[in-house]
Structures are given as C-alpha cells and as structure tokens.
Motif scaffolding. Structure first.
Motif, PDB file in Angstrom:
ATOM      1  N   GLU A   1       0.840  -1.188   0.000  1.00 39.89           N
ATOM      2  CA  GLU A   1       0.000   0.000   0.000  1.00 39.89           C
ATOM      3  C   GLU A   1       0.879   1.244   0.000  1.00 39.89           C
ATOM      4  OE1 GLU A   1      -3.460  -2.142   2.777  1.00 39.89           O
ATOM      5  OE2 GLU A   1      -2.159  -0.562   3.594  1.00 39.89           O
ATOM      6  N   GLY A   2       0.372   2.302  -0.630  1.00 41.14           N
ATOM      7  CA  GLY A   2       1.103   3.554  -0.653  1.00 41.14           C
ATOM      8  C   GLY A   2       2.038   3.650  -1.840  1.00 41.14           C
ATOM      9  N   PRO A   3       2.416   4.874  -2.207  1.00 47.39           N
ATOM     10  CA  PRO A   3       3.228   5.090  -3.415  1.00 47.39           C
ATOM     11  C   PRO A   3       4.600   4.436  -3.362  1.00 47.39           C
ATOM     12  CG  PRO A   3       2.996   7.123  -2.131  1.00 47.39           C
ATOM     13  CD  PRO A   3       2.041   6.147  -1.555  1.00 47.39           C
ATOM     14  N   GLU A   4       5.252   4.383  -2.199  1.00 49.29           N
ATOM     15  CA  GLU A   4       6.593   3.804  -2.127  1.00 49.29           C
ATOM     16  C   GLU A   4       6.549   2.294  -2.379  1.00 49.29           C
ATOM     17  OE1 GLU A   4       8.643   4.779   1.431  1.00 49.29           O
ATOM     18  OE2 GLU A   4       8.290   6.934   1.250  1.00 49.29           O
ATOM     19  N   ALA A   5       5.599   1.628  -1.755  1.00 50.89           N
ATOM     20  CA  ALA A   5       5.480   0.180  -1.961  1.00 50.89           C
ATOM     21  C   ALA A   5       5.107  -0.130  -3.400  1.00 50.89           C
ATOM     22  CB  ALA A   5       4.447  -0.406  -1.000  1.00 50.89           C
ATOM     23  N   LEU A   6       4.161   0.619  -3.947  1.00 52.02           N
ATOM     24  CA  LEU A   6       3.706   0.357  -5.308  1.00 52.02           C
ATOM     25  C   LEU A   6       4.810   0.654  -6.324  1.00 52.02           C
ATOM     26  CD1 LEU A   6       0.035   1.681  -5.133  1.00 52.02           C
ATOM     27  CD2 LEU A   6       0.864  -0.669  -4.962  1.00 52.02           C
ATOM     28  N   ALA A   7       5.662   1.634  -6.025  1.00 46.97           N
ATOM     29  CA  ALA A   7       6.794   1.914  -6.920  1.00 46.97           C
ATOM     30  C   ALA A   7       7.762   0.745  -6.940  1.00 46.97           C
ATOM     31  CB  ALA A   7       7.504   3.191  -6.477  1.00 46.97           C
ATOM     32  N   LEU A   8       8.021   0.150  -5.778  1.00 49.12           N
ATOM     33  CA  LEU A   8       8.917  -1.009  -5.723  1.00 49.12           C
ATOM     34  C   LEU A   8       8.300  -2.212  -6.422  1.00 49.12           C
ATOM     35  CD1 LEU A   8      11.637  -1.974  -4.712  1.00 49.12           C
ATOM     36  CD2 LEU A   8      10.556  -2.592  -2.537  1.00 49.12           C
ATOM     37  N   VAL A   9       7.002  -2.380  -6.274  1.00 48.22           N
ATOM     38  CA  VAL A   9       6.288  -3.437  -6.998  1.00 48.22           C
ATOM     39  C   VAL A   9       6.475  -3.263  -8.499  1.00 48.22           C
ATOM     40  CG1 VAL A   9       3.980  -4.264  -7.626  1.00 48.22           C
ATOM     41  CG2 VAL A   9       4.572  -3.925  -5.219  1.00 48.22           C
ATOM     42  N   ALA A  10       6.304  -2.037  -8.976  1.00 47.56           N
ATOM     43  CA  ALA A  10       6.427  -1.764 -10.409  1.00 47.56           C
ATOM     44  C   ALA A  10       7.845  -2.050 -10.906  1.00 47.56           C
ATOM     45  CB  ALA A  10       6.035  -0.314 -10.699  1.00 47.56           C
ATOM     46  N   GLU A  11       8.839  -1.739 -10.105  1.00 47.59           N
ATOM     47  CA  GLU A  11      10.229  -1.977 -10.522  1.00 47.59           C
ATOM     48  C   GLU A  11      10.552  -3.472 -10.580  1.00 47.59           C
ATOM     49  OE1 GLU A  11      12.980   0.369  -8.206  1.00 47.59           O
ATOM     50  OE2 GLU A  11      11.552   2.043  -8.179  1.00 47.59           O
ATOM     51  N   ALA A  12      10.082  -4.220  -9.582  1.00 44.00           N
ATOM     52  CA  ALA A  12      10.322  -5.670  -9.602  1.00 44.00           C
ATOM     53  C   ALA A  12       9.652  -6.301 -10.815  1.00 44.00           C
ATOM     54  CB  ALA A  12       9.800  -6.296  -8.315  1.00 44.00           C
ATOM     55  N   ARG A  13       8.446  -5.872 -11.083  1.00 45.61           N
ATOM     56  CA  ARG A  13       7.711  -6.425 -12.224  1.00 45.61           C
ATOM     57  C   ARG A  13       8.360  -6.006 -13.541  1.00 45.61           C
ATOM     58  NH1 ARG A  13       2.530  -8.545 -12.910  1.00 45.61           N
ATOM     59  NH2 ARG A  13       1.835  -8.428 -15.073  1.00 45.61           N
TER      60      ARG A  13
END
Length: 338
Positions: free
Chosen positions: A213-225
């Motif tokens: 949740e939140g922009p920081e977590a979602l940014a890391l999700v996007a980078e891993a993907r």
C-alpha cells in the motif's frame, strides 16, 4: 479417480476439501500436528459462505498407501523448494498391475514458479502444469481459510510440454469445475504460469515490508515487475496478458472477508509467519535473476528481494522485519557492487 494431495497446506487443503465436498475420493498427505488434526477433526475449510468439514483419508507418505491404484491422480502442492524430495518419494512407488507411479500416473503441479514441471518431467512421464489463482491461508493445524467466491480458485491446466496427450485431463477439469473451482484448459499453460510468476514477484516485498500500500510500496512493486517483463522479453518467453488474466478470473473469483479469519498475506508472508526455514524466493524472484544472468539483463531489485527473504527465513525472522527504506538501501548497495 482418487486424488492424492501431496502437501495439504493452504492450496492443497483448499483443493482437497473442495473435491471431497463434491463427493470425490481424496487422500491428504500431511505430517505432525496438521495430520493429527485432520485425522481427529477432519479437514476444515472456512470460506465467505461458512465452514465446511470433510472427513478424508490421511497419510504421512506414500509407504502408508502401499501399492498405488491405476486411477490415482497426484496433486503436487508442496512449495517449490520441496518439489524434488516429494517427487523422489512418490515416483518409484509401485502401481497395481505393474510399473511405478513415475511411469504410469499423472502428476499435476499446483505450484507457483515455472521450474516444477520440468523437474517433474525428469521423474514422471505424465506431467500437467497448473496455474493456481487461489487466495487461501493455512490458519492452524487442520484448518484452511479460502476467501474466493463464488469460486474458491481458478486453476488453468495443461500438459507439459504442451501437446502431450493426457487421457484424464478433461475428467480432472470436470471434477474441479464441480467442486467450486474454475478449470480452463489452454493449449499451453506455461504463458499463464509466467504471468503468475510476474505477480508473485511482489510476494517478497510484502513479506519483507508489509502490505503493498502507498506510493513507495507500489513503486517497488512496479520496478520488480518491470525487471521481470524485461527478462522474459529478452528470453523470448510469452506470457498471458494482464487483461487476459483479469478476465479469466473476473466475477468468478471475487475476494471477500472470511468470518473470523484475520487478513493475512501471500504464501511467502505466511511461510515466514509460521517460522519456515525456507521460502520460495529462489523459484520466484530467483527465476528472474537466473534468466537475467542468462540473457544479460540486470535484475538488482529481484536479486535483493530474493536475498533478503532467504536471510529472514534462515534466521527465523518474521514478516515485516524491514522498512521500505531499508530494502531500498540494500538494493542500491547491491546495484553499486554489481
């Protein structure tokens, strides 16, 4: 047919319970306190529409069944790090009428990752890959929570490699469909499994730093993907598209709260919470790292996630031991060294 569920945890327990609930013959393979609870109280499945208890046969391993039946179907639902040990235990078992399980019986890989089917094919002549979309939680010995409704899960099934004949595949799919489970039969199941692999890359982030949740977590999700997508493109590996996978689940599997069951995390989060000494990260994030090394694509995010989750498992650390900032710091340090 008789279904032997090898690994009656969250996924295996849900599938086993649903099959038993529709009148199919089920044997669950379990050990320790989980086995004791299954034998004493039955297999308890808690869903959004209530609680279901099923009496199923329970064994600790293949030796307790003696000679296997010619109509047995093996459902392999252990974590990927336990695949080899499970296959080696079951493949040489004798089957009534002659031959061994590896020679005669189908094994279905109800597992995350994309390496299990190839591993199974070294030992079994009849291998079926299964892409598992099934939100479930091992709650306590004997009890599984499954929040999907009206279907508990959607299982795409396909022979491995594609095009190999498998006489029982349609019958198995029919049994699953009669058991609150979806069972599409794509010509090639591996693009679906690679699509699920991309989704599973975020398991490590959740296990390390909590809810996505939140922009920081979602940014890391996007980078891993993004690393995963780049690696698969470099390797020439096809995946089912995001919209295609969304439609495949659609309204058939909506996630609802399960009464009395607290919100938990995914499979890696659950493993750390139970104090497991090993997790699947080598077969999820590690698969992207492997392909990246083979095809010259840097994967610092997935390499760090793999390393940190494995460290937590080895040291007995629970989920949520890191902040996102600490994970970022380790990623930056790894990228600098690389």
């Amino acid at each position: 047919m008789r279904y032997i569920v090898i690994g009656a945890g969250a996924v295996g327990g849900t599938v086993g319970a649903r099959l038993a609930g529709s009148g199919r013959e089920v044997v669950c393979v379990a050990r320790g306190a989980h086995r004791e609870a299954l034998e004493r109280d039955g297999l308890r499945l808690v869903t959004p529409d209530g609680e279901h208890v099923h009496r199923v046969a329970v064994v600790g391993g293949p030796e307790e069944l003696g000679e296997l039946r010619a109509d047995d179907v093996l459902l392999l639902a252990v974590k990927s790090q336990d695949t080899v040990a499970a296959l080696d235990a079951w493949a040489p078992r004798p089957v009534a009428g002659g031959g061994t399980a590896g020679e005669r019986l189908p094994v279905l890989c109800l597992q995350n990752g994309v390496a299990n089917e190839r591993t199974a094919l070294r030992r079994f002549a009849r291998v079926v890959g299964v892409c598992v979309w099934l939100p479930s939680t091992y709650l306590e010995p004997g009890t599984i929570g499954a929040g999907g409704t009206p279907l508990s899960g959607v299982l795409h099934l396909g022979t491995y490699p594609p095009g190999r004949p498998e006489p029982v595949l349609k019958a198995v799919a029919a049994d699953l469909r009669a058991s609150h489970l979806g069972a599409p039969l794509p010509e090639d199941v591996m693009p679906w499994k690679y699509a699920k692999l991309l989704d599973n890359l975020t398991n490590a982030i959740e296990a390390l730093a909590g809810p996505l949740e939140g922009p920081e977590a979602l940014a890391l999700v996007a980078e891993a993907r993004a690393e995963g997508v780049a690696v698969l493109e470099a390797a020439g590996i096809a995946t089912a598209g995001e919209e295609e996978t969304r439609l495949a689940r659609g309204e058939r599997m909506r996630l609802l709260p399960v009464p009395g069951v607290p919100r938990g995390g995914g499979s890696t989060w659950q493993s750390l919470r139970r104090g497991a000494a090993s997790v699947e990260a080598d077969w999820l994030n590690g698969e992207i790292v492997l392909l990246g090394r083979l095809h010259g694509v840097p994967t610092p995010v997935n390499e760090t996630l793999r390393t940190l989750v494995n460290e937590l498992a080895r040291t007995g650390g629970g989920p949520g031991a890191y902040t996102l900032a600490a994970v970022r710091e380790r990623i930056a340090g790894g990228a600098a060294r690389g």
